[in-house]
Write a protein that holds these residues in place. Structure first.
Motif, short mmCIF file in Angstrom:
data_model
loop_
_atom_site.label_atom_id
_atom_site.label_comp_id
_atom_site.label_asym_id
_atom_site.label_seq_id
_atom_site.Cartn_x
_atom_site.Cartn_y
_atom_site.Cartn_z
N ALA A 17 0.84 -1.21 0.00
CA ALA A 17 0.00 0.00 0.00
C ALA A 17 0.87 1.25 0.00
N TRP A 18 1.83 1.28 -0.90
CA TRP A 18 2.90 2.27 -0.85
C TRP A 18 2.42 3.70 -1.11
N GLU A 41 -1.14 4.61 -0.70
CA GLU A 41 -2.53 4.69 -0.28
C GLU A 41 -2.70 5.58 0.94
N ASN A 42 -3.86 6.24 1.00
CA ASN A 42 -4.27 7.03 2.16
C ASN A 42 -3.22 8.06 2.58
N GLY A 43 -2.65 8.70 1.56
CA GLY A 43 -1.75 9.81 1.83
C GLY A 43 -0.30 9.46 2.05
N LYS A 44 0.04 8.17 1.98
CA LYS A 44 1.45 7.80 2.19
C LYS A 44 2.32 8.39 1.08
N GLY A 45 3.49 8.91 1.47
CA GLY A 45 4.43 9.44 0.51
C GLY A 45 5.44 8.40 0.07
N VAL A 46 6.35 8.82 -0.79
CA VAL A 46 7.36 7.92 -1.35
C VAL A 46 8.55 7.85 -0.41
N SER A 47 8.93 6.65 -0.03
CA SER A 47 10.09 6.46 0.84
C SER A 47 11.31 6.06 0.02
N VAL A 48 12.44 6.02 0.68
CA VAL A 48 13.67 5.57 0.03
C VAL A 48 13.49 4.18 -0.57
N VAL A 49 12.89 3.28 0.19
CA VAL A 49 12.74 1.91 -0.28
C VAL A 49 11.82 1.83 -1.48
N ASP A 50 10.85 2.74 -1.56
CA ASP A 50 9.87 2.70 -2.65
C ASP A 50 10.48 2.97 -4.02
N VAL A 51 11.68 3.50 -4.08
CA VAL A 51 12.32 3.75 -5.37
C VAL A 51 13.51 2.81 -5.60
N LEU A 52 13.58 1.75 -4.80
CA LEU A 52 14.61 0.74 -5.01
C LEU A 52 14.00 -0.41 -5.79
N ALA A 53 14.35 -0.49 -7.06
CA ALA A 53 13.79 -1.54 -7.90
C ALA A 53 14.44 -2.88 -7.59
N GLN A 54 13.65 -3.93 -7.75
CA GLN A 54 14.18 -5.27 -7.51
C GLN A 54 15.33 -5.55 -8.47
N ALA A 55 16.39 -6.17 -7.94
CA ALA A 55 17.55 -6.51 -8.76
C ALA A 55 18.10 -7.84 -8.29
N GLU A 56 18.96 -8.43 -9.12
CA GLU A 56 19.43 -9.79 -8.84
C GLU A 56 20.36 -9.84 -7.64
N HIS A 57 21.30 -8.92 -7.53
CA HIS A 57 22.30 -8.99 -6.48
C HIS A 57 22.19 -7.87 -5.46
N PHE A 58 21.79 -6.70 -5.87
CA PHE A 58 21.51 -5.62 -4.92
C PHE A 58 20.43 -4.75 -5.56
N ARG A 59 19.73 -4.05 -4.76
CA ARG A 59 18.56 -3.34 -5.26
C ARG A 59 18.96 -2.12 -6.06
N TYR A 96 8.91 -2.89 -8.15
CA TYR A 96 9.28 -2.42 -6.81
C TYR A 96 8.51 -3.26 -5.79
N SER A 97 9.20 -4.16 -5.15
CA SER A 97 8.51 -5.12 -4.29
C SER A 97 7.86 -4.46 -3.08
N SER A 98 8.39 -3.33 -2.63
CA SER A 98 7.81 -2.66 -1.46
C SER A 98 6.42 -2.11 -1.74
N HIS A 99 6.09 -1.91 -3.01
CA HIS A 99 4.82 -1.30 -3.35
C HIS A 99 3.63 -2.18 -2.94
N GLN A 100 3.86 -3.48 -2.97
CA GLN A 100 2.81 -4.41 -2.58
C GLN A 100 3.25 -5.30 -1.43
N ALA A 101 4.53 -5.65 -1.41
CA ALA A 101 5.10 -6.52 -0.38
C ALA A 101 4.19 -7.73 -0.15
N VAL A 102 3.87 -8.04 1.10
CA VAL A 102 2.94 -9.14 1.36
C VAL A 102 1.58 -8.60 1.80
N ASP A 103 1.36 -7.31 1.57
CA ASP A 103 0.06 -6.65 1.77
C ASP A 103 -0.45 -6.75 3.20
N PHE A 104 0.45 -6.59 4.15
CA PHE A 104 0.04 -6.54 5.55
C PHE A 104 -0.95 -5.40 5.79
#
Length: 468
Positions: free
Chosen positions: A19-20, A22-40, A52-60
């Motif tokens: 829910a990266w 939703e409901n007014g949440k802004g963009v964090s550092v992690v939100d702009v780290l794209a998934q990569a093979e060895h480092f993000r 960007y895996s943080s955008h949905q993650a496991v939807d807690f």
């Protein structure tokens, strides 16, 4: 274990919530780290065509009621979590917080209270606002004021719901030249010339000051608040009895494992760090008040993550192994996980004795666990390998407690499966609860109890006596 021992589990907001935006949440550092093979892969914003895996993650964010109910069913009495800074201050620059974000965590804390689960809250878990990162992140001293505004909001809002606070997660990881750690949000990749040790140590100093000021602020608002440091414990053994190896291991353990906790617990820079700064041409810029601030804002307890140990030595041909954001030399007396992390419960005993002898403060283990490629078969995960790992580490805790070390809590990583910090994938799972989602965010998101879930339930119910 003591009757009031904290049996828990841990997660981090950026790795579970989703829910990266939703409901007014802004963009964090992690939100702009794209998934990569060895480092993000770091970008200067969210780009089309990247995942960007943080955008949905496991939807807690949308499953928290179910997830917390399952945690309660497992029997935990404590939950170490983090708050997403950008749910509260979307860019970090706002004068007023985002009420929807505050309400979300109100619901979390109220639900935890319903189940008699003690929250242990990490204030900053590698995800400052992206807008502040663009302004220098922790290399900019103004970051301290932005952080304290955020802390004040949390302390005032949740003063009757949260007792335990961790100002920063694994603060000593600023030694690591890994993008997400760099300046806590200065965007220079692992290969960038801007990502210097000098820069990271200046950022670390600003975090020390921010932590100390947060402790003082929190105690003024609620004297019963308890604050802890959070250290990534990376125990190093000398590779051989060669005195050169022994001395090298001693220095590594002091600088990497003890320096940050020395500052946060003793309130001053230790003598040995001066040599390290000279050797690495580091000059820390301090303001006149900083030394007194550090002295007045010390923490109440020690917390750490512990996964593995390493060897260190002068042999250039020694085998290198991987680990929690770092690499080290292979120990021939230890076995490795499938991801190459050396399994060393005896090392946990060694490390905790050193910490308690040094500080004499209560200790929480807030991360410990085994990452593995779990296989879901007919609705179950038979993770005997995880049970074996946790069993031996709990035995180690029982040993040190019987020997007088004041360990007050054990909160393994992780309560539920989550997206890995370093890669943004879910291949390496840690949770007691399986989440049906793959590396590209596809799946039913159904939650399933692993064998370790039921095993840990019995461990908690017996207060650590039943480890079979």
């Amino acid at each position: 274990m003591k009757t009031n021992f904290l049996w828990g589990a841990s997660t981090a907001a950026n790795q579970v919530e989703g829910a990266w935006n939703e409901n007014g949440k802004g963009v964090s550092v992690v939100d702009v780290l794209a998934q990569a093979e060895h480092f993000r892969e770091e970008t200067n914003g969210v780009l089309e065509g990247r995942y960007y895996s943080s955008h949905q993650a496991v939807d807690f964010y949308h499953h928290y009621e179910e997830d917390i109910a399952m945690m309660a069913e497992m029997g935990i009495n404590s939950y170490r979590m983090s708050i997403a800074w950008t749910r509260i201050y979307p860019t970090g620059l706002e004068d007023e917080p985002n009420e929807a974000g505050l309400v979300f965590y109100d619901k979390i804390f109220d639900l935890l209270a319903k189940y008699n689960i003690e929250p242990i809250v990490t204030i900053s878990h590698y995800e400052p606002p992206f807008e502040l990162a663009l302004r220098g992140g922790w290399s900019n001293r103004k970051m301290i004021d932005y952080y304290l505004k955020y802390c004040k909001t949390l302390f005032e809002r949740y003063q009757d719901k949260v007792r335990y606070w961790l100002p920063f997660n694994e603060i000593n990881c600023l030694f690591v030249p890994f993008g997400i750690m760099t300046a806590g949000g200065v965007f220079s990749s692992i290969h960038s010339p801007e990502n210097t040790l000098q820069l990271r140590m200046q950022c670390l100093h600003h975090q020390f000051v921010a932590s100390a000021k947060a402790v003082r602020l929190g105690k003024a608002i609620k004297p019963k608040f308890q604050f802890g440091c959070m250290i990534a414990s990376m125990l190093n053994y000398p590779l051989t009895p060669n005195p050169e190896d022994v001395r090298l291991a001693d220095k590594e353990n002091l600088v990497k494992n003890m320096f940050c906790s020395d500052v946060m617990i003793r309130g001053e820079y230790p003598y040995y760090i001066e040599e390290y700064f000279v050797e690495n041409q580091i000059q820390i810029q301090m303001e006149d008040e900083d030394k007194s601030v550090l002295k007045q804002g010390t923490v109440d307890f020690y917390s750490c993550s512990y996964y593995m140990s390493y060897c260190i030595g002068i042999d250039p041909n020694a085998k290198v192994v991987s680990g929690n954001l770092l690499t080290g030399l292979s120990n021939p007396y230890l076995v490795e996980s499938e991801f190459g992390w050396q399994i060393d419960p005896k090392g946990l005993e060694i490390f905790l004795h050193r910490v308690y002898d040094r500080y004499g403060l209560p200790i929480m283990i807030v991360e410990n666990g085994l990452g593995a490629r779990d296989e879901l078969v007919e609705g179950r995960v038979h993770d005997s390998y995880r049970i074996a790992y946790l069993r031996e580490h709990i035995k180690a805790l029982k040993n040190v407690i019987s020997e007088g070390v004041d360990v007050i809590g054990y909160l393994p990583w992780s309560a539920i499966d989550l997206m890995a910090l370093s890669t943004g994938t879910i291949d390496k799972r840690y949770g007691f609860i399986y989440v049906d989602v793959d590396n590209q965010g596809k799946g039913s998101f159904k939650r399933c109890r692993k064998d370790s879930f039921y095993w840990y339930h019995d461990v908690i119910a017996s207060n650590g006596e039943n480890l079979d």
